[in-house]
Design a protein around this motif. Sequence first.
Motif, PDB file in Angstrom:
ATOM      1  N   ASP A  79       0.816  -1.220   0.000  1.00 38.31           N
ATOM      2  CA  ASP A  79       0.000   0.000   0.000  1.00 38.31           C
ATOM      3  C   ASP A  79       0.849   1.269   0.000  1.00 38.31           C
ATOM      4  O   ASP A  79       0.326   2.362  -0.205  1.00 38.31           O
ATOM      5  CB  ASP A  79      -1.003   0.008   1.160  1.00 38.31           C
ATOM      6  CG  ASP A  79      -0.331  -0.102   2.510  1.00 38.31           C
ATOM      7  OD1 ASP A  79       0.912  -0.022   2.586  1.00 38.31           O
ATOM      8  OD2 ASP A  79      -1.056  -0.266   3.509  1.00 38.31           O
ATOM      9  N   LEU A  83      -6.442  -4.545  -6.856  1.00 35.66           N
ATOM     10  CA  LEU A  83      -6.390  -4.973  -8.258  1.00 35.66           C
ATOM     11  C   LEU A  83      -4.940  -5.126  -8.713  1.00 35.66           C
ATOM     12  O   LEU A  83      -4.606  -6.078  -9.434  1.00 35.66           O
ATOM     13  CB  LEU A  83      -7.139  -4.001  -9.172  1.00 35.66           C
ATOM     14  CG  LEU A  83      -7.211  -4.465 -10.638  1.00 35.66           C
ATOM     15  CD1 LEU A  83      -7.852  -5.850 -10.762  1.00 35.66           C
ATOM     16  CD2 LEU A  83      -7.947  -3.454 -11.504  1.00 35.66           C
ATOM     17  N   GLY A  84      -4.075  -4.227  -8.279  1.00 37.46           N
ATOM     18  CA  GLY A  84      -2.656  -4.361  -8.621  1.00 37.46           C
ATOM     19  C   GLY A  84      -2.088  -5.659  -8.071  1.00 37.46           C
ATOM     20  O   GLY A  84      -1.302  -6.348  -8.738  1.00 37.46           O
ATOM     21  N   ILE A 102       2.383  -1.028  -8.540  1.00 34.69           N
ATOM     22  CA  ILE A 102       1.759  -1.968  -7.610  1.00 34.69           C
ATOM     23  C   ILE A 102       1.928  -3.398  -8.109  1.00 34.69           C
ATOM     24  O   ILE A 102       2.511  -4.249  -7.426  1.00 34.69           O
ATOM     25  CB  ILE A 102       0.260  -1.655  -7.398  1.00 34.69           C
ATOM     26  CG1 ILE A 102       0.047  -0.200  -6.959  1.00 34.69           C
ATOM     27  CG2 ILE A 102      -0.342  -2.603  -6.364  1.00 34.69           C
ATOM     28  CD1 ILE A 102      -1.416   0.229  -6.985  1.00 34.69           C
ATOM     29  N   SER A 103       1.439  -3.673  -9.310  1.00 36.48           N
ATOM     30  CA  SER A 103       1.518  -5.055  -9.798  1.00 36.48           C
ATOM     31  C   SER A 103       2.976  -5.458 -10.052  1.00 36.48           C
ATOM     32  O   SER A 103       3.347  -6.606  -9.834  1.00 36.48           O
ATOM     33  CB  SER A 103       0.654  -5.251 -11.043  1.00 36.48           C
ATOM     34  OG  SER A 103       0.845  -4.227 -11.982  1.00 36.48           O
ATOM     35  N   VAL A 134     -13.654   0.748  -1.655  1.00 32.73           N
ATOM     36  CA  VAL A 134     -13.277   1.726  -2.677  1.00 32.73           C
ATOM     37  C   VAL A 134     -12.175   2.661  -2.212  1.00 32.73           C
ATOM     38  O   VAL A 134     -11.614   3.396  -3.023  1.00 32.73           O
ATOM     39  CB  VAL A 134     -14.514   2.524  -3.155  1.00 32.73           C
ATOM     40  CG1 VAL A 134     -15.532   1.556  -3.737  1.00 32.73           C
ATOM     41  CG2 VAL A 134     -15.126   3.357  -2.046  1.00 32.73           C
ATOM     42  N   SER A 135     -11.812   2.621  -0.938  1.00 37.74           N
ATOM     43  CA  SER A 135     -10.661   3.408  -0.495  1.00 37.74           C
ATOM     44  C   SER A 135      -9.353   2.779  -0.966  1.00 37.74           C
ATOM     45  O   SER A 135      -8.383   3.489  -1.230  1.00 37.74           O
ATOM     46  CB  SER A 135     -10.629   3.525   1.028  1.00 37.74           C
ATOM     47  OG  SER A 135     -11.805   4.142   1.516  1.00 37.74           O
ATOM     48  N   TYR A 136      -9.312   1.463  -1.057  1.00 39.64           N
ATOM     49  CA  TYR A 136      -8.045   0.761  -1.302  1.00 39.64           C
ATOM     50  C   TYR A 136      -8.095  -0.196  -2.493  1.00 39.64           C
ATOM     51  O   TYR A 136      -7.193  -1.007  -2.683  1.00 39.64           O
ATOM     52  CB  TYR A 136      -7.651  -0.040  -0.047  1.00 39.64           C
ATOM     53  CG  TYR A 136      -7.679   0.774   1.208  1.00 39.64           C
ATOM     54  CD1 TYR A 136      -6.781   1.827   1.377  1.00 39.64           C
ATOM     55  CD2 TYR A 136      -8.610   0.539   2.206  1.00 39.64           C
ATOM     56  CE1 TYR A 136      -6.813   2.605   2.521  1.00 39.64           C
ATOM     57  CE2 TYR A 136      -8.639   1.312   3.362  1.00 39.64           C
ATOM     58  CZ  TYR A 136      -7.749   2.339   3.517  1.00 39.64           C
ATOM     59  OH  TYR A 136      -7.778   3.110   4.647  1.00 39.64           O
ATOM     60  N   SER A 137      -9.149  -0.117  -3.285  1.00 37.65           N
ATOM     61  CA  SER A 137      -9.364  -1.115  -4.342  1.00 37.65           C
ATOM     62  C   SER A 137      -8.246  -1.144  -5.367  1.00 37.65           C
ATOM     63  O   SER A 137      -7.969  -2.197  -5.954  1.00 37.65           O
ATOM     64  CB  SER A 137     -10.702  -0.852  -5.021  1.00 37.65           C
ATOM     65  OG  SER A 137     -10.778   0.509  -5.438  1.00 37.65           O
ATOM     66  N   GLY A 138      -7.589  -0.010  -5.592  1.00 34.13           N
ATOM     67  CA  GLY A 138      -6.488   0.024  -6.564  1.00 34.13           C
ATOM     68  C   GLY A 138      -5.341  -0.874  -6.128  1.00 34.13           C
ATOM     69  O   GLY A 138      -4.727  -1.570  -6.947  1.00 34.13           O
ATOM     70  N   VAL A 139      -5.046  -0.866  -4.845  1.00 34.00           N
ATOM     71  CA  VAL A 139      -4.013  -1.748  -4.291  1.00 34.00           C
ATOM     72  C   VAL A 139      -4.383  -3.204  -4.573  1.00 34.00           C
ATOM     73  O   VAL A 139      -3.557  -4.001  -5.029  1.00 34.00           O
ATOM     74  CB  VAL A 139      -3.874  -1.539  -2.766  1.00 34.00           C
ATOM     75  CG1 VAL A 139      -2.887  -2.543  -2.173  1.00 34.00           C
ATOM     76  CG2 VAL A 139      -3.437  -0.104  -2.456  1.00 34.00           C
ATOM     77  N   ALA A 149       1.771   4.221  -7.260  1.00 33.55           N
ATOM     78  CA  ALA A 149       0.640   3.607  -7.962  1.00 33.55           C
ATOM     79  C   ALA A 149       1.027   2.841  -9.225  1.00 33.55           C
ATOM     80  O   ALA A 149       0.506   1.753  -9.483  1.00 33.55           O
ATOM     81  CB  ALA A 149      -0.407   4.671  -8.289  1.00 33.55           C
ATOM     82  N   ASP A 150       1.939   3.377 -10.008  1.00 29.18           N
ATOM     83  CA  ASP A 150       2.309   2.749 -11.276  1.00 29.18           C
ATOM     84  C   ASP A 150       2.998   1.403 -11.112  1.00 29.18           C
ATOM     85  O   ASP A 150       3.129   0.662 -12.086  1.00 29.18           O
ATOM     86  CB  ASP A 150       3.286   3.668 -12.027  1.00 29.18           C
ATOM     87  CG  ASP A 150       2.652   4.216 -13.292  1.00 29.18           C
ATOM     88  OD1 ASP A 150       1.486   3.892 -13.562  1.00 29.18           O
ATOM     89  OD2 ASP A 150       3.329   4.968 -14.010  1.00 29.18           O
ATOM     90  N   LEU A 200     -11.458  -5.477  -3.665  1.00 27.89           N
ATOM     91  CA  LEU A 200     -11.965  -4.741  -4.843  1.00 27.89           C
ATOM     92  C   LEU A 200     -13.197  -3.933  -4.475  1.00 27.89           C
ATOM     93  O   LEU A 200     -13.531  -2.966  -5.150  1.00 27.89           O
ATOM     94  CB  LEU A 200     -12.313  -5.714  -5.975  1.00 27.89           C
ATOM     95  CG  LEU A 200     -11.148  -6.427  -6.661  1.00 27.89           C
ATOM     96  CD1 LEU A 200     -11.680  -7.302  -7.799  1.00 27.89           C
ATOM     97  CD2 LEU A 200     -10.127  -5.432  -7.206  1.00 27.89           C
ATOM     98  N   TYR A 201     -13.889  -4.328  -3.403  1.00 30.99           N
ATOM     99  CA  TYR A 201     -15.121  -3.649  -2.991  1.00 30.99           C
ATOM    100  C   TYR A 201     -14.891  -2.549  -1.966  1.00 30.99           C
ATOM    101  O   TYR A 201     -15.812  -1.829  -1.641  1.00 30.99           O
ATOM    102  CB  TYR A 201     -16.124  -4.670  -2.431  1.00 30.99           C
ATOM    103  CG  TYR A 201     -16.759  -5.508  -3.506  1.00 30.99           C
ATOM    104  CD1 TYR A 201     -17.999  -5.163  -4.032  1.00 30.99           C
ATOM    105  CD2 TYR A 201     -16.117  -6.625  -4.024  1.00 30.99           C
ATOM    106  CE1 TYR A 201     -18.594  -5.918  -5.027  1.00 30.99           C
ATOM    107  CE2 TYR A 201     -16.699  -7.388  -5.029  1.00 30.99           C
ATOM    108  CZ  TYR A 201     -17.928  -7.028  -5.520  1.00 30.99           C
ATOM    109  OH  TYR A 201     -18.515  -7.771  -6.515  1.00 30.99           O
TER     110      TYR A 201
END
Lengths: 338, 338
Positions: free
Chosen positions: B194, B236-237, B201-202, B229-234, B198-199, B226-227
């Motif tokens: 976390d 998915l990565g 993560i994966s 929404v504060s941390y969903s980007g983490v 951002a670029d 994924l649900y």
Amino acid sequence: MSRFEIQNPYLLFLGDAPDQLAAKTANGVKVWRPDWCLGQFRFPACKADLGLPDMTIEEAAAAGVKTVILGVANRGGFIPDAWIVELVKALNLGMDIASGLHTRITTIPALKEAAEKNGRKLFDVRHPTRDYPVASGVPRTGKRLLTVGTDVSVGKMFTTLAIEKEMRDRGMNADFRATGQTGIFIAGSGLSVDAVIADFISGSIEWLAPENSEDHWDLIEGQGSLYNVSYSGVTLGLIHGAQSDALVMCHEIGRPHMRGLPDYEVPAIPTAMDTILHMAKMVNSDVKFVGVSLNTSNVTAEEAEAFKKKTAKETGLPVVDPLKDGVAPIVDNIVASY
Amino acid sequence: MSRFEIQNPYLLFLGDAPDQLAAKTANGVKVWRPDWCLGQFRFPACKADLGLPDMTIEEAAAAGVKTVILGVANRGGFIPDAWIVELVKALNLGMDIASGLHTRITTIPALKEAAEKNGRKLFDVRHPTRDYPVASGVPRTGKRLLTVGTDVSVGKMFTTLAIEKEMRDRGMNADFRATGQTGIFIAGSGLSVDAVIADFISGSIEWLAPENSEDHWDLIEGQGSLYNVSYSGVTLGLIHGAQSDALVMCHEIGRPHMRGLPDYEVPAIPTAMDTILHMAKMVNSDVKFVGVSLNTSNVTAEEAEAFKKKTAKETGLPVVDPLKDGVAPIVDNIVASY
């Protein structure tokens, strides 16, 4: 408004760009904000030309330039001494500097010193200049549109800016919200969402597009794609932070595979739309697609027309090439739908 | 292996923790790595107790401790001078320090100096200590399992560690891969996903769980949802970086709403599984769920049993409370399926 503001008009600093492509960012600024771009600065070795008047730093100051824009790719990730000499001159003459380089100008002692001495600002637009909150997910007033894509680099920024222009030409209350470096120079504010710490991606977008009047449209520049597995986390954070009312699907016809991922197929538009809508509905159950924007530069006019017809039939949406057709049909659909 | 390695055995530094909860991280380390934890260090005001022998820094050094673990929440985000005195002592006596605090110990001059002087290491496990690559998406050898959740804090770390233990007890070749601070202390290595830019993560997860022998399982600690929404980007990565072969769904029964998001309902398990599987298949079309892990601490035994039966019927998978039942049925399913 706590977002940083880059003052215009601009001098576009091209340095010794080896070719036209290296000045891509500066060119985007010139195309979308011609009135803000008073001139270009080029060293003798520069191979790029934006067709703007060539100016020395002194001439730019005399012409009223407020900010020197470093919208050019530099080689090897460092800033040559010859650039620094000119940039210090600009700070001494009362101009700010905004850089889209990976290298941070805020860490170069000579620039830092000159900026402090003159009370000028240095902007590293690729890097976060502040902390962002964790996203609250709370609905906010005003309307939001987000451009999304089947892949990266399919025309999301261009489409978003074209929608801003069309809305403003109609007297609508709309603001482009930049999430990448070129967009930030064009908007004069914004944030590079791909450089935000992972935990704060969606929070940064809530901050970028806060509550607003009910007739106001924030037009948020999308980044990446849920299907581009290198950057998908950024995209989902953007989708969840944006809480979009409207989505516009962007796609490049004829791309052989996902950019940078030779083993990954580009998804079909309806497939990608289903996935994106599913994720976007988590934060706003009323969100819907309002149009499709196609980049047709790699196919013939006939192929483009056939693809447009097919896509319109599959999606039931207005489908445009924003470069050739404009985006009026998409804005018509927005006006009719909200 | 270029991942940082925290040397054990450990001294768990509890400082003046105001209550047991403040020592949650240290407690996790003690529970999962009892052999590594030789003692605890407490000031007189400390209200936490892990049941380990109390040790001074000198006693810890004499006992052979290699690393002092700051696995405690500190107040106000700063490190008291009294702590620094003890930590300098530890460095002078040849121990490293690993911190899970938000405040970076690597920026405290006294600690930096003492570490350099003694050739010791300081680890800020919440903060990236290196750059990560952009994810390539290229399939890699070896097998990977990722824990995913309907929400944050539902037992993903616990479940992953329980699977590691069960696999190792059976002689399987398996490694827990930590993506959060407590996990890092338990694994002795890992990264706080976390806190990654951002670029990347994966890409950071591709680096954390690289190619390995075909019989090897990387057991990757999930983060967020994924649900959420504060941390969903983490999340998915993580899903796209992990390229999992196997997924384990984690869920807390009876949670009234998504944590930190009072307006967001917790999704039903089958719904969340469909969404996660859809996203995970983008990187590995053969991925599947191998089990469900339930946190039943907020419901009665009867409610837990009824929920387990219902979930087993809905998903067709082994469903366990790892704390009460263990995870053998999930590992049985893995052994039978791969």
